[in-house]
Design an enzyme around this catalytic site. Structure first.
Site, short mmCIF file in Angstrom:
data_model
loop_
_atom_site.label_atom_id
_atom_site.label_comp_id
_atom_site.label_asym_id
_atom_site.label_seq_id
_atom_site.Cartn_x
_atom_site.Cartn_y
_atom_site.Cartn_z
N GLN A 1 0.80 -1.30 0.02
CA GLN A 1 -0.05 0.11 -0.05
C GLN A 1 0.92 1.45 0.03
O GLN A 1 0.63 2.34 -0.22
CB GLN A 1 -0.83 -0.04 1.28
CG GLN A 1 -1.80 -1.11 1.40
CD GLN A 1 -2.70 -1.09 2.82
OE1 GLN A 1 -3.49 -0.52 3.03
NE2 GLN A 1 -1.77 -1.68 3.70
N ILE B 1 3.44 4.17 -1.07
CA ILE B 1 3.58 4.87 -2.15
C ILE B 1 4.91 5.67 -2.27
O ILE B 1 5.08 6.61 -3.03
CB ILE B 1 2.37 5.95 -2.30
CG1 ILE B 1 2.36 6.73 -1.04
CG2 ILE B 1 1.10 5.27 -2.51
CD1 ILE B 1 1.33 7.93 -1.14
N HIS C 1 -1.48 1.40 -4.49
CA HIS C 1 -1.98 2.69 -4.35
C HIS C 1 -1.27 3.37 -5.52
O HIS C 1 -1.46 4.64 -5.33
CB HIS C 1 -2.13 3.09 -2.93
CG HIS C 1 -3.27 2.25 -2.25
ND1 HIS C 1 -3.01 2.15 -0.98
CD2 HIS C 1 -4.27 1.77 -2.67
CE1 HIS C 1 -4.19 1.49 -0.64
NE2 HIS C 1 -5.08 1.18 -1.45
N CYS D 1 1.30 15.49 -15.63
CA CYS D 1 0.32 16.64 -15.82
C CYS D 1 -1.16 16.06 -16.46
O CYS D 1 -1.20 15.29 -17.39
CB CYS D 1 0.85 17.44 -16.99
SG CYS D 1 -0.08 18.81 -17.59
N CYS E 1 -1.73 17.51 -20.22
CA CYS E 1 -1.24 16.88 -21.47
C CYS E 1 -0.67 15.62 -21.23
O CYS E 1 -0.18 15.03 -22.22
CB CYS E 1 0.18 17.99 -21.97
SG CYS E 1 1.32 17.99 -20.80
N CYS F 1 1.98 23.73 -20.27
CA CYS F 1 0.44 23.90 -20.85
C CYS F 1 -0.37 24.53 -19.72
O CYS F 1 -1.53 24.50 -19.98
CB CYS F 1 -0.03 22.31 -21.29
SG CYS F 1 -0.18 21.32 -19.77
N THR G 1 0.78 -3.43 8.71
CA THR G 1 -0.61 -2.54 8.26
C THR G 1 -1.60 -3.16 9.15
O THR G 1 -1.86 -4.09 9.57
CB THR G 1 -0.89 -2.96 6.81
OG1 THR G 1 -2.26 -2.50 6.47
CG2 THR G 1 -0.65 -4.63 6.52
N SER G 2 -2.66 -2.37 9.44
CA SER G 2 -3.71 -2.76 10.30
C SER G 2 -4.88 -3.33 9.44
O SER G 2 -5.75 -3.72 9.83
CB SER G 2 -4.23 -1.35 11.10
OG SER G 2 -4.31 -0.33 10.02
ZN LIG Z 1 1.03 19.67 -19.23
#
Ligand SMILES: [Zn+2]
EC number: 2.3.1.286
Length: 234
Positions: A102, A104, A120, A128, A131, A149, A187-188
Site C-alpha cells: 500500500q 507509495i 495505491h 500533468c 497533456c 501547458c 499494516t492494520s
Molecule cells: Zn501539461
C-alpha cells in the site's frame, strides 16, 4: 509460544514455501522516517480537514494549492532510505515471491525489489493531468502548474474516491492464488479493497501477521510487535 519460537516457526515457513506474497503497509516505512497515516504521530493527525477531503480529485482540481502544499509538507520524503525490512523482503521476493504494498514511497524499489506491485500507485510517478506528460519531482516541488501547458500536475497515487488500476487488481489476485505463504506486515489491514485480497488466497496457504496490532481474521499466525525486530532476526 514465545516470540522467539514464533519467529523460528515463521522462518521455517519462509524457507519451505515455494512462493511468498508479502502484503505491506505504512508500518514498514516508519523506520525510514516516513510517518504512518493513521497512528498518533501520523500525518493525518492535527490536520484541519479529513484526508478523504484533501486527498481527493475535488481538492486536486478545485483547491490545487492546498493539495500541493499538503502532499509536499506531509507525504514526500525524497531523502528517505529503505530499511532492513524493505531489504529483507526484497531479498525474498527476488528469490521466490511478490510484494503487494500500500506504500507509495518507492522504498521497496529503492531496496532493489524486482517484484513490487504498488497497489495505491507511487508518489514519484508524477504527470500533468492536461497533456499527460511526465513531470519530475523537482519541477512538481516548485509548482503544481505544468510550465508547458498550465495543466495541473498530480502524483500517480490512488486518491480517495478513485478506483484501483484494474490491471493491478488482476495481477494482485493472480499473485494471491499462486502463493503458498502470505505474510501481512506493518499494516492494520483496514483499507479496502487492499484488505480484501486475503479472500483470494490459495486455500492451502499459510498466513503470518507481523504487526503492532492484531487484525480481525481467523487462521492467522501472529507475531505482535515491531516488524523491524522480527525481520532483523530472519
Ligand atoms: Zn501539461
Amino acid at each position: 509460544m514465545t516470540d522467539l519460537a514464533k519467529i523460528a516457526s515463521f522462518k521455517q515457513d519462509l524457507a519451505s514455501s515455494k512462493h511468498v506474497v508479502f502484503l505491506t503497509g505504512a508500518g514498514i516505512s516508519t523506520h525510514s522516517g516516513i510517518p504512518d497515516y493513521r497512528s498518533k504521530s501520523g500525518i493525518y493527525n492535527g490536520v484541519s480537514e479529513p484526508p478523504e477531503i484533501i486527498l481527493s480529485e475535488d481538492t486536486l482540481y478545485g483547491r490545487p494549492e492546498l493539495f500541493h502544499n499538503f502532499v509536499m509538507k506531509n507525504m514526500y520524503f525524497p531523502q528517505a532510505l529503505p530499511n532492513k525490512i524493505h531489504e529483507k523482503i526484497a531479498q525474498i521476493c527476488n528469490e521466490k515471491g511478490d510484494l503487494i504494498t500500500q506504500n507509495i514511497d518507492r522504498l521497496d524499489k529503492k531496496a532493489g525489489n524486482e517484484h513490487v506491485l504498488e497497489f495505491h500507485g507511487n508518489l514519484y510517478d508524477i504527470y500533468c493531468t492536461k497533456c499527460q506528460k511526465k513531470v519530475d519531482y523537482q519541477a512538481y516541488e516548485k509548482d503544481y502548474r505544468h510550465e508547458n501547458c498550465d495543466g495541473i500536475i498530480r502524483p500517480g497515487i490512488v486518491l480517495y474516491g478513485e478506483a484501483i488500476n484494474p490491471e493491478t487488481l488482476t495481477k494482485s489476485v493472480e499473485i494471491m492464488r499462486k502463493s503458498d505463504l502470505v505474510v501481512i506486515a506493518g499494516t492494520s489491514f483496514v483499507v479496502y479493497p487492499f484488505a480484501q485480497l486475503l479472500a483470494y488466497r490459495n486455500p492451502a496457504a499459510k498466513i503470518w501477521l507481523i504487526n503492532k496490532t492484531s487484525i480481525p481474521a481467523t487462521g492467522i499466525s501472529e507475531i505482535i510487535g515491531d516488524a523491524l525486530e522480527v525481520f532483523d532476526r530472519l
